[in-house]
Design a protein around this motif. Structure first.
Motif, PDB file in Angstrom:
ATOM      1  N   LYS A  48       1.000  -0.991   0.237  1.00 31.89           N
ATOM      2  CA  LYS A  48       0.110  -0.004   0.103  1.00 31.89           C
ATOM      3  C   LYS A  48       1.018   0.812   0.041  1.00 31.89           C
ATOM      4  O   LYS A  48       0.256   2.126  -0.723  1.00 31.89           O
ATOM      5  N   SER A  49       2.259   0.778   0.321  1.00 30.25           N
ATOM      6  CA  SER A  49       2.496   2.130   0.446  1.00 30.25           C
ATOM      7  C   SER A  49       3.774   2.781  -0.999  1.00 30.25           C
ATOM      8  O   SER A  49       4.154   3.532  -1.055  1.00 30.25           O
ATOM      9  N   HIS A  50       3.255   1.520  -1.686  1.00 32.08           N
ATOM     10  CA  HIS A  50       3.354   1.724  -3.301  1.00 32.08           C
ATOM     11  C   HIS A  50       2.166   1.947  -3.908  1.00 32.08           C
ATOM     12  O   HIS A  50       2.052   0.907  -4.778  1.00 32.08           O
ATOM     13  N   PRO A  51       1.788   3.008  -4.213  1.00 35.62           N
ATOM     14  CA  PRO A  51       0.482   3.404  -4.681  1.00 35.62           C
ATOM     15  C   PRO A  51       0.145   3.086  -6.211  1.00 35.62           C
ATOM     16  O   PRO A  51      -0.133   2.901  -7.222  1.00 35.62           O
ATOM     17  N   GLU A  52       2.135   3.293  -6.757  1.00 34.57           N
ATOM     18  CA  GLU A  52       1.803   3.529  -8.224  1.00 34.57           C
ATOM     19  C   GLU A  52       1.803   2.132  -9.053  1.00 34.57           C
ATOM     20  O   GLU A  52       1.638   1.731  -9.768  1.00 34.57           O
ATOM     21  N   CYS A  53       1.270   0.697  -7.858  1.00 30.97           N
ATOM     22  CA  CYS A  53       2.379  -0.836  -8.078  1.00 30.97           C
ATOM     23  C   CYS A  53      -0.225  -0.884  -7.709  1.00 30.97           C
ATOM     24  O   CYS A  53       0.080  -2.200  -7.803  1.00 30.97           O
ATOM     25  N   MET A  54      -0.847  -0.603  -7.622  1.00 31.80           N
ATOM     26  CA  MET A  54      -1.670  -0.154  -7.501  1.00 31.80           C
ATOM     27  C   MET A  54      -2.582  -0.292  -8.065  1.00 31.80           C
ATOM     28  O   MET A  54      -2.367   0.751  -8.742  1.00 31.80           O
ATOM     29  N   ASP A  55      -3.965  -0.193  -8.143  1.00 34.21           N
ATOM     30  CA  ASP A  55      -4.676   0.284  -8.673  1.00 34.21           C
ATOM     31  C   ASP A  55      -5.823   0.287  -8.260  1.00 34.21           C
ATOM     32  O   ASP A  55      -7.467   0.005  -7.180  1.00 34.21           O
ATOM     33  N   ASP A  56      -6.335   1.984  -8.073  1.00 34.16           N
ATOM     34  CA  ASP A  56      -7.130   2.388  -6.906  1.00 34.16           C
ATOM     35  C   ASP A  56      -6.813   2.082  -5.668  1.00 34.16           C
ATOM     36  O   ASP A  56      -5.354   2.602  -4.897  1.00 34.16           O
ATOM     37  N   GLU A  57      -7.578   1.133  -4.839  1.00 33.77           N
ATOM     38  CA  GLU A  57      -7.488   0.695  -3.363  1.00 33.77           C
ATOM     39  C   GLU A  57      -7.174  -0.901  -3.777  1.00 33.77           C
ATOM     40  O   GLU A  57      -6.974  -1.455  -2.585  1.00 33.77           O
ATOM     41  N   LYS A  58      -6.971  -1.517  -4.870  1.00 31.28           N
ATOM     42  CA  LYS A  58      -7.059  -2.470  -5.153  1.00 31.28           C
ATOM     43  C   LYS A  58      -5.108  -3.165  -5.456  1.00 31.28           C
ATOM     44  O   LYS A  58      -4.296  -2.506  -5.395  1.00 31.28           O
ATOM     45  N   LEU A  59      -4.335  -4.235  -4.757  1.00 28.91           N
ATOM     46  CA  LEU A  59      -3.242  -4.631  -5.185  1.00 28.91           C
ATOM     47  C   LEU A  59      -3.135  -6.122  -5.868  1.00 28.91           C
ATOM     48  O   LEU A  59      -4.387  -6.622  -5.532  1.00 28.91           O
ATOM     49  N   ARG A  60      -2.322  -6.709  -6.901  1.00 31.33           N
ATOM     50  CA  ARG A  60      -2.233  -7.256  -6.664  1.00 31.33           C
ATOM     51  C   ARG A  60      -2.015  -8.803  -5.889  1.00 31.33           C
ATOM     52  O   ARG A  60      -0.819  -8.595  -5.481  1.00 31.33           O
ATOM     53  N   CYS A  61      -2.614 -10.174  -6.650  1.00 32.03           N
ATOM     54  CA  CYS A  61      -2.800 -10.489  -5.298  1.00 32.03           C
ATOM     55  C   CYS A  61      -1.406 -12.218  -5.611  1.00 32.03           C
ATOM     56  O   CYS A  61      -1.402 -12.137  -6.197  1.00 32.03           O
ATOM     57  N   PRO A  62      -0.175 -12.355  -4.564  1.00 36.60           N
ATOM     58  CA  PRO A  62       0.145 -13.120  -4.753  1.00 36.60           C
ATOM     59  C   PRO A  62       0.281 -14.675  -4.218  1.00 36.60           C
ATOM     60  O   PRO A  62       1.310 -14.725  -3.896  1.00 36.60           O
ATOM     61  N   CYS A  63      -1.013 -14.847  -3.895  1.00 35.95           N
ATOM     62  CA  CYS A  63      -0.882 -16.135  -3.447  1.00 35.95           C
ATOM     63  C   CYS A  63      -0.145 -16.724  -4.450  1.00 35.95           C
ATOM     64  O   CYS A  63      -1.010 -16.841  -5.559  1.00 35.95           O
ATOM     65  N   ASN A  64      -0.780 -18.428  -4.183  1.00 36.67           N
ATOM     66  CA  ASN A  64      -0.668 -19.528  -4.767  1.00 36.67           C
ATOM     67  C   ASN A  64      -2.134 -20.217  -5.227  1.00 36.67           C
ATOM     68  O   ASN A  64      -1.878 -21.366  -5.932  1.00 36.67           O
ATOM     69  N   HIS A  65      -3.284 -19.229  -6.056  1.00 37.64           N
ATOM     70  CA  HIS A  65      -4.413 -20.005  -6.403  1.00 37.64           C
ATOM     71  C   HIS A  65      -4.083 -19.770  -7.272  1.00 37.64           C
ATOM     72  O   HIS A  65      -3.009 -18.583  -8.108  1.00 37.64           O
ATOM     73  N   ARG A  66      -3.582 -20.757  -8.549  1.00 40.94           N
ATOM     74  CA  ARG A  66      -4.041 -20.492 -10.173  1.00 40.94           C
ATOM     75  C   ARG A  66      -4.223 -18.967 -10.708  1.00 40.94           C
ATOM     76  O   ARG A  66      -4.476 -18.645 -11.751  1.00 40.94           O
TER      77      ARG A  66
END
Length: 118
Positions: free
Chosen positions: A35-53
């Motif tokens: 969250k401290s890197h808003p340039e990597c977010m889409d508004d309030e959302k972030l990429r999910c690094p979980c292992n789900h396919r």
């Protein structure tokens, strides 16, 4: 290369099958870092690094869902750098390093992060 300061990412479950409290605490730190890197977010959302396919740093989700996914699925294997969440690649460095300075034999102050043995 494995980052020993990030081994917690793959220590999700205790022997009894319950979630490791250390894992949950560190997931919160990860989310705050992202969250401290808003340039990597889409508004309030972030990429999910979980292992789900469907995720694996492709799916963009809200903070609560990312935390839930990580608790249920763990991190994608061998993902010791948080590139998709704002961490730049610096060989041998970690966001958890304390960046201490050392004094060389000649009395010069040397940043241990910039020292190259090769």
């Amino acid at each position: 290369m494995n980052n020993p300061n990030r081994e917690w990412m793959y220590d999700r479950l205790l022997e009894d099958g319950f979630i490791n409290p250390r894992f949950i605490d560190r997931v919160k730190i990860f989310v705050e870092f992202a969250k401290s890197h808003p340039e990597c977010m889409d508004d309030e959302k972030l990429r999910c690094p979980c292992n789900h396919r469907k995720c694996r740093n492709k799916n963009i989700l809200d903070e609560f869902t990312v935390m839930t996914h990580l608790e249920n699925n763990g991190f994608v294997p061998n993902s010791y750098r948080w590139h998709h969440h704002g961490e730049s690649y610096i060989p041998g460095a970690s966001v958890f390093d304390n960046h201490q300075e050392e004094t060389s034999a000649s009395g010069e102050t040397v940043n241990s992060q910039s020292h190259n043995e090769f």
